[in-house]
Write an enzyme that holds these catalytic residues in place. Structure first.
Site, PDB file in Angstrom:
ATOM      1  N   CYS A  84       5.078  12.232   4.426  1.00 55.21           N
ATOM      2  CA  CYS A  84       4.702  13.606   4.101  1.00 55.21           C
ATOM      3  C   CYS A  84       4.219  14.342   5.354  1.00 55.21           C
ATOM      4  O   CYS A  84       5.016  14.577   6.256  1.00 55.21           O
ATOM      5  CB  CYS A  84       3.670  13.601   2.977  1.00 55.21           C
ATOM      6  N   TYR A  85       2.940  14.659   5.453  1.00 57.37           N
ATOM      7  CA  TYR A  85       2.451  15.288   6.688  1.00 57.37           C
ATOM      8  C   TYR A  85       2.828  14.410   7.887  1.00 57.37           C
ATOM      9  O   TYR A  85       3.160  14.914   8.962  1.00 57.37           O
ATOM     10  CB  TYR A  85       0.930  15.475   6.621  1.00 57.37           C
ATOM     11  N   HIS A 175       5.791  10.393  -1.189  1.00 57.83           N
ATOM     12  CA  HIS A 175       4.728   9.387  -1.074  1.00 57.83           C
ATOM     13  C   HIS A 175       5.183   8.063  -1.690  1.00 57.83           C
ATOM     14  O   HIS A 175       5.099   7.888  -2.899  1.00 57.83           O
ATOM     15  CB  HIS A 175       3.471   9.870  -1.792  1.00 57.83           C
ATOM     16  N   GLU A 177       3.686   5.331  -1.619  1.00 54.73           N
ATOM     17  CA  GLU A 177       2.553   4.479  -2.010  1.00 54.73           C
ATOM     18  C   GLU A 177       2.096   4.699  -3.439  1.00 54.73           C
ATOM     19  O   GLU A 177       1.344   3.900  -3.977  1.00 54.73           O
ATOM     20  CB  GLU A 177       1.365   4.673  -1.039  1.00 54.73           C
ATOM     21  N   LYS A 374     -11.485  -4.795  -3.443  1.00 52.30           N
ATOM     22  CA  LYS A 374     -12.101  -5.535  -4.545  1.00 52.30           C
ATOM     23  C   LYS A 374     -11.233  -6.697  -5.056  1.00 52.30           C
ATOM     24  O   LYS A 374     -11.719  -7.804  -5.263  1.00 52.30           O
ATOM     25  CB  LYS A 374     -12.367  -4.558  -5.700  1.00 52.30           C
TER      26      LYS A 374
END
Ligand code: XMP
Length: 518
Positions: A84-85, A175, A177, A374
């Site tokens: 993206c950016y 994106h 991700e 986590k």
């Protein structure tokens, strides 16, 4: 010490940069996120990444002074993936052109179709012709940089996928991700394979390295560790114990606000099973005394937080020669965020932690989980042989049952709450739902209601069941139990717990609610 291969993520401020790291860690690739302001030429040389990813970001490369990567990123000779950016900044820096708007902004779902050319980065893509991706861009690339070719287009992004395969520079407008780009994980897998990563970031390897690092840092000095029974502090304690044995002393403070059987479980596990030096401090009288008559949630939190620090400090002072304090800090707490607004945020709740303690006590820190997310902490816990009961546990807040007991806290209410909570959790486990739920608990309400049991009138407390699904606790939705489950649970609680005659189910999401009641 063996060093694992490292990937650098340069953060340009996207909301989802952490997800890139998650995807890579799932591929056993070690990566770190650093804000663009920090990534200088010297930083790059020192970090020695095997590949770089430029994240997305909210700025526009067409704006003067907008964020840039250091020039040397392009001459290091390592593969780069721009998102993206990150794509736009790559094009701009390498001689392409980026323009704003003009009806080509895309937000949300879009479909990318392939061009004639094949690209190893896209192995496994386009098997059914096109791929769904997630877009979020106002600007778009209008001329690609020399050396690049187009490998995928979408209606709003004619250069949705571009690459210079020779230099291993890849740039995508969407994106990969996020969950809404279903083949995104495959794209990352291809990228790290092309960059020569062997997947050497494993928990077994991490365990060895972490132990070596702890020994190196601590030497023959003593370490204190605050044990809460939660997964982070438990894993940190076991790891440090493996590294330095009896030079570790754990302090477990029972503030009288724990769940049924919790204190005993912690003592049995760590003192008896792991043979750790453990100070188990029953300070319930002190905490409950200080909370007497307090019903304001923030006063409760502050009272508990302050007392906790005092008490912990008192016990820690008794451990002669202690120079280090262990903390279960995780990677998401460490990542420096790119802040564009910089304004103060509103305090919704003051969270309880032991922040500030190390400076106050003149202690140095050992934070062996600083590099982990986590679920990696959980994986490490399994690697260390911690029982599932400790590893898979729902989160439990520092102020404990105090914030599940709106209004004044009394021993009577706490006792009732403990029993009701134990029945509820038992029900959830028996129905095989525990692992599907992020967090489940009972709150005892500050109202008594009239009921009828047998032939008699009852006038007892009402309680609320809470169960939510969430990824990180920041947002949450209530868990859709079946009516049968809820009915059965209500019956069990009312039959088995003296003091409760009404059960309700909380169906508030977060926002607008919070997970805890206070
Ligand atoms: P809320 O109620 O803010 O909770 O939606 C989000 C998550 O944070 C936990 N929580 C805390 N954890 N100290 C903690 O360590 C605290 O003071 C605290 N307050 C809330 C809560 O249990 C949920 O998982």
């Amino acid at each position: 010490m063996t060093q694992h291969q490292r990937l650098l993520i340069i953060d340009f401020g996207s909301q989802v940069t952490q997800l890139i790291a998650r995807r890579l860690r799932e591929l056993n690739v070690y990566c770190e996120i650093h804000p663009y302001q920090k990534v200088t030429d010297a930083f790059l040389t020192d970090f020695a990444p095997q590949a770089i990813i430029f994240s997305g970001g909210p700025d526009s490369v067409t704006r003067e002074g907008s964020p840039r990567p250091p020039k040397s990123a392009f001459t290091l000779g390592v593969p780069i993936l721009g998102i993206c950016y990150g794509q736009q900044v790559m094009m701009q820096e390498l001689g392409g052109l980026v323009e704003s708007g003009h009806g080509t902004a895309e937000f949300g779902r879009a479909y990318v179709t392939p061009t004639e050319r094949a690209l190893p980065l896209l192995e496994g893509w386009f098997q059914d012709g096109r791929e769904q991706v997630w877009m979020s861009h106002g600007d778009h690339v209008s001329r690609i940089a020399p050396g690049f070719e187009v490998y995928g287009t979408s209606p709003g992004a004619p250069f949705a996928i571009t690459a210079d395969p020779e230099r291993h520079f890849y740039a995508v407008q969407f994106h990969p991700e996020v969950h809404h780009t279903p083949k995104g994980a495959k794209l990352y897998e291809n990228f790290v394979r092309l960059a020569g990563f062997t997947g050497d970031w494993t928990m077994a390897g991490y365990r060895e390295q972490a132990i070596e690092k702890i020994r190196e840092r601590v030497g023959d000095k003593k370490v204190i560790c605050g044990l809460s029974g939660g997964v982070d502090s438990s894993v940190a304690a076991v790891l440090i114990h493996e590294a330095i044995g009896d030079n570790l002393t754990c302090v477990f403070v029972d503030h009288g606000l724990l769940r049924k059987g919790e204190a005993e479980e912690v003592v049995t596990m760590f003192r008896d099973h792991y043979n750790m030096r453990l100070i188990a401090a029953d300070e319930s009288d002190l905490f409950l005394g200080a909370l007497e008559g307090v019903s304001d949630p923030e006063v409760k939190r502050k009272t508990i937080g302050k007392l906790f620090i005092d008490v912990f400090q008192n016990y820690a002072n008794q451990i002669e020669g202690a120079e280090f304090l262990a903390q279960g800090t995780l990677y998401p707490d460490v990542i420096e965020s790119v802040s564009f607004s910089g304004g103060p945020s509103v305090t919704i709740k003051s969270h309880h932690n032991v922040g500030g303690l190390p400076e106050k006590m003149g202690l140095k820190l050992v934070e062996p989980l600083r590099e982990l997310f986590k679920d990696e902490v959980r994986a490490l816990g399994r690697e260390l042989g911690l029982p599932e009961k400790f590893i898979g546990r729902h989160p439990f807040p520092g102020p404990g049952l105090a914030i599940r007991c709106p209004g004044e806290i009394t021993r009577e209410k706490l006792a009732i709450l403990r029993e009701a909570d134990a029945v509820y959790i038992d029900q959830i486990r028996k129905h095989g739902l525990y692992d599907e739920i992020w967090q489940a608990f009972v709150a005892i309400l500050p109202v008594r209601t009239v009921g009828v049991m047998g032939d008699g009138r009852t006038y007892d407390y009402a309680c609320a069941l809470r169960a939510v699904t969430s990824v990180d606790g920041m947002t949450a939705d209530y868990y859709p139990f079946s009516h049968e489950f809820l009915g059965e649970t209500a019956t069990r609680i009312i039959n088995e717990v003296k003091g409760i005659n009404r059960v309700t189910y909380d169906i508030t999401s977060k926002p607008p609610g919070t997970i805890e009641w206070e």
